[in-house]
Design a protein around this motif. Structure first.
Motif, mmCIF file in Angstrom:
data_model
loop_
_atom_site.group_PDB
_atom_site.id
_atom_site.type_symbol
_atom_site.label_atom_id
_atom_site.label_comp_id
_atom_site.label_asym_id
_atom_site.label_seq_id
_atom_site.Cartn_x
_atom_site.Cartn_y
_atom_site.Cartn_z
ATOM 1 N N GLU A 169 -46.021 -1.162 59.692
ATOM 2 C CA GLU A 169 -46.606 -2.498 59.854
ATOM 3 C C GLU A 169 -45.855 -3.530 59.006
ATOM 4 O O GLU A 169 -45.585 -4.651 59.470
ATOM 5 C CB GLU A 169 -48.102 -2.483 59.479
ATOM 6 N N GLU A 170 -45.533 -3.160 57.764
ATOM 7 C CA GLU A 170 -44.778 -4.071 56.890
ATOM 8 C C GLU A 170 -43.395 -4.347 57.474
ATOM 9 O O GLU A 170 -42.928 -5.490 57.454
ATOM 10 C CB GLU A 170 -44.638 -3.480 55.482
ATOM 11 N N MET A 171 -42.742 -3.309 57.988
ATOM 12 C CA MET A 171 -41.419 -3.483 58.594
ATOM 13 C C MET A 171 -41.493 -4.388 59.828
ATOM 14 O O MET A 171 -40.621 -5.241 60.024
ATOM 15 C CB MET A 171 -40.820 -2.129 58.969
ATOM 16 N N ALA A 172 -42.533 -4.223 60.632
ATOM 17 C CA ALA A 172 -42.689 -5.052 61.831
ATOM 18 C C ALA A 172 -42.922 -6.512 61.449
ATOM 19 O O ALA A 172 -42.335 -7.420 62.062
ATOM 20 C CB ALA A 172 -43.847 -4.532 62.688
ATOM 21 N N GLU A 173 -43.754 -6.742 60.441
ATOM 22 C CA GLU A 173 -44.030 -8.117 59.998
ATOM 23 C C GLU A 173 -42.758 -8.764 59.451
ATOM 24 O O GLU A 173 -42.444 -9.903 59.773
ATOM 25 C CB GLU A 173 -45.144 -8.129 58.947
ATOM 26 N N MET A 174 -42.011 -8.039 58.625
ATOM 27 C CA MET A 174 -40.767 -8.581 58.075
ATOM 28 C C MET A 174 -39.750 -8.799 59.185
ATOM 29 O O MET A 174 -39.060 -9.825 59.213
ATOM 30 C CB MET A 174 -40.202 -7.643 57.005
ATOM 31 N N GLY A 175 -39.660 -7.866 60.122
ATOM 32 C CA GLY A 175 -38.725 -8.009 61.239
ATOM 33 C C GLY A 175 -39.017 -9.249 62.070
ATOM 34 O O GLY A 175 -38.093 -9.974 62.461
ATOM 35 N N ALA A 212 -36.463 -12.394 62.391
ATOM 36 C CA ALA A 212 -36.006 -12.772 63.728
ATOM 37 C C ALA A 212 -36.286 -14.247 64.002
ATOM 38 O O ALA A 212 -35.418 -14.962 64.518
ATOM 39 C CB ALA A 212 -36.671 -11.885 64.788
ATOM 40 N N GLU A 213 -37.478 -14.708 63.649
ATOM 41 C CA GLU A 213 -37.845 -16.115 63.849
ATOM 42 C C GLU A 213 -36.955 -17.036 63.004
ATOM 43 O O GLU A 213 -36.441 -18.039 63.490
ATOM 44 C CB GLU A 213 -39.312 -16.334 63.471
ATOM 45 N N ALA A 214 -36.761 -16.676 61.740
ATOM 46 C CA ALA A 214 -35.966 -17.509 60.835
ATOM 47 C C ALA A 214 -34.497 -17.556 61.254
ATOM 48 O O ALA A 214 -33.855 -18.606 61.167
ATOM 49 C CB ALA A 214 -36.101 -17.000 59.398
ATOM 50 N N MET A 215 -33.965 -16.435 61.735
ATOM 51 C CA MET A 215 -32.567 -16.423 62.178
ATOM 52 C C MET A 215 -32.414 -17.200 63.489
ATOM 53 O O MET A 215 -31.437 -17.922 63.665
ATOM 54 C CB MET A 215 -32.062 -14.994 62.307
ATOM 55 N N ALA A 216 -33.371 -17.070 64.394
ATOM 56 C CA ALA A 216 -33.307 -17.790 65.664
ATOM 57 C C ALA A 216 -33.337 -19.301 65.445
ATOM 58 O O ALA A 216 -32.691 -20.055 66.176
ATOM 59 C CB ALA A 216 -34.457 -17.363 66.581
ATOM 60 N N ALA A 220 -35.495 -25.165 50.933
ATOM 61 C CA ALA A 220 -35.171 -23.765 50.634
ATOM 62 C C ALA A 220 -36.324 -23.105 49.877
ATOM 63 O O ALA A 220 -36.643 -21.934 50.131
ATOM 64 C CB ALA A 220 -33.876 -23.681 49.832
ATOM 65 N N ILE A 221 -36.953 -23.836 48.963
ATOM 66 C CA ILE A 221 -38.107 -23.297 48.233
ATOM 67 C C ILE A 221 -39.239 -22.972 49.193
ATOM 68 O O ILE A 221 -39.875 -21.923 49.098
ATOM 69 C CB ILE A 221 -38.564 -24.276 47.131
ATOM 70 N N GLU A 222 -39.480 -23.849 50.145
ATOM 71 C CA GLU A 222 -40.546 -23.602 51.129
ATOM 72 C C GLU A 222 -40.223 -22.355 51.954
ATOM 73 O O GLU A 222 -41.113 -21.555 52.256
ATOM 74 C CB GLU A 222 -40.744 -24.816 52.037
ATOM 75 N N MET A 223 -38.955 -22.156 52.293
ATOM 76 C CA MET A 223 -38.560 -20.951 53.014
ATOM 77 C C MET A 223 -38.817 -19.718 52.147
ATOM 78 O O MET A 223 -39.273 -18.685 52.644
ATOM 79 C CB MET A 223 -37.090 -21.048 53.424
ATOM 80 N N GLY A 224 -38.533 -19.823 50.846
ATOM 81 C CA GLY A 224 -38.824 -18.732 49.920
ATOM 82 C C GLY A 224 -40.311 -18.434 49.838
ATOM 83 O O GLY A 224 -40.717 -17.272 49.774
ATOM 84 N N ARG A 225 -41.119 -19.473 49.856
ATOM 85 C CA ARG A 225 -42.584 -19.279 49.842
ATOM 86 C C ARG A 225 -43.039 -18.507 51.079
ATOM 87 O O ARG A 225 -43.886 -17.622 50.978
ATOM 88 C CB ARG A 225 -43.310 -20.629 49.805
ATOM 89 N N ARG A 226 -42.499 -18.877 52.236
ATOM 90 C CA ARG A 226 -42.872 -18.178 53.472
ATOM 91 C C ARG A 226 -42.430 -16.721 53.426
ATOM 92 O O ARG A 226 -43.158 -15.827 53.842
ATOM 93 C CB ARG A 226 -42.269 -18.887 54.687
ATOM 94 N N PHE A 227 -41.217 -16.482 52.891
ATOM 95 C CA PHE A 227 -40.714 -15.119 52.803
ATOM 96 C C PHE A 227 -41.583 -14.268 51.890
ATOM 97 O O PHE A 227 -41.980 -13.156 52.246
ATOM 98 C CB PHE A 227 -39.262 -15.106 52.294
ATOM 99 N N ILE A 228 -41.899 -14.763 50.705
ATOM 100 C CA ILE A 228 -42.621 -13.947 49.729
ATOM 101 C C ILE A 228 -44.056 -13.668 50.192
ATOM 102 O O ILE A 228 -44.636 -12.647 49.829
ATOM 103 C CB ILE A 228 -42.541 -14.558 48.319
#
Length: 130
Positions: free
Chosen positions: A19-25, A29-33, A87-95
């Motif tokens: 589940e964690e891998m799917a959420e991160m994937g 995918a969204e961020a790269m697209a 970039a900080i906001e992107m980091g917030r979304r990632f974490i």
């Protein structure tokens, strides 16, 4: 502008769940697209790594795992953002997806920074003392 996002966390003793891998994937995918993330990679546990240290004229190599580490680099991403705040906001979304830990955001050198031309890796190596 490009930024390096370094994700630091306490080293895991178990692999991520499916589940964690799917959420991160899905997040990656969204961020790269969208073009916001240019590259990203996760790191294997420190048991599969080594540290190389130079002190004066002495170079030492220590094989992992690194028991003394309170936090380790769990992965990194190269971000494309218009500002440090973005970039900080992107980091917030990632974490929010990655879990406990911290993201260090560092702007990468680009041509024109500091009123000096960027040099290539080859130019940098040829200028380094042997």
């Amino acid at each position: 502008m490009r930024f390096l996002s370094i994700y630091k966390t306490v080293e895991r003793t178990t692999p991520p769940t499916p589940e964690e891998m799917a959420e991160m994937g899905a997040y990656v995918a969204e961020a790269m697209a969208s073009g916001a993330v240019l590259a990203t990679e996760g790191c294997l546990p420190t048991a599969f790594g080594a540290r190389i240290r130079r002190e004066g004229n002495t170079v030492s190599v220590t094989d992992g795992p690194f028991a003394e580490a309170k936090e380790v680099v769990g992965g990194f991403a190269i971000l494309q953002a218009d500002s440090l705040e973005e970039a900080i906001e992107m980091g917030r979304r990632f974490i929010a997806v990655a879990g406990d830990g911290e993201c260090e955001i560092r702007r990468l050198y680009e041509e024109g920074d500091f009123d000096a031309p960027c040099i290539t890796h080859a130019e940098l190596q040829s200028a380094a003392p042997n």
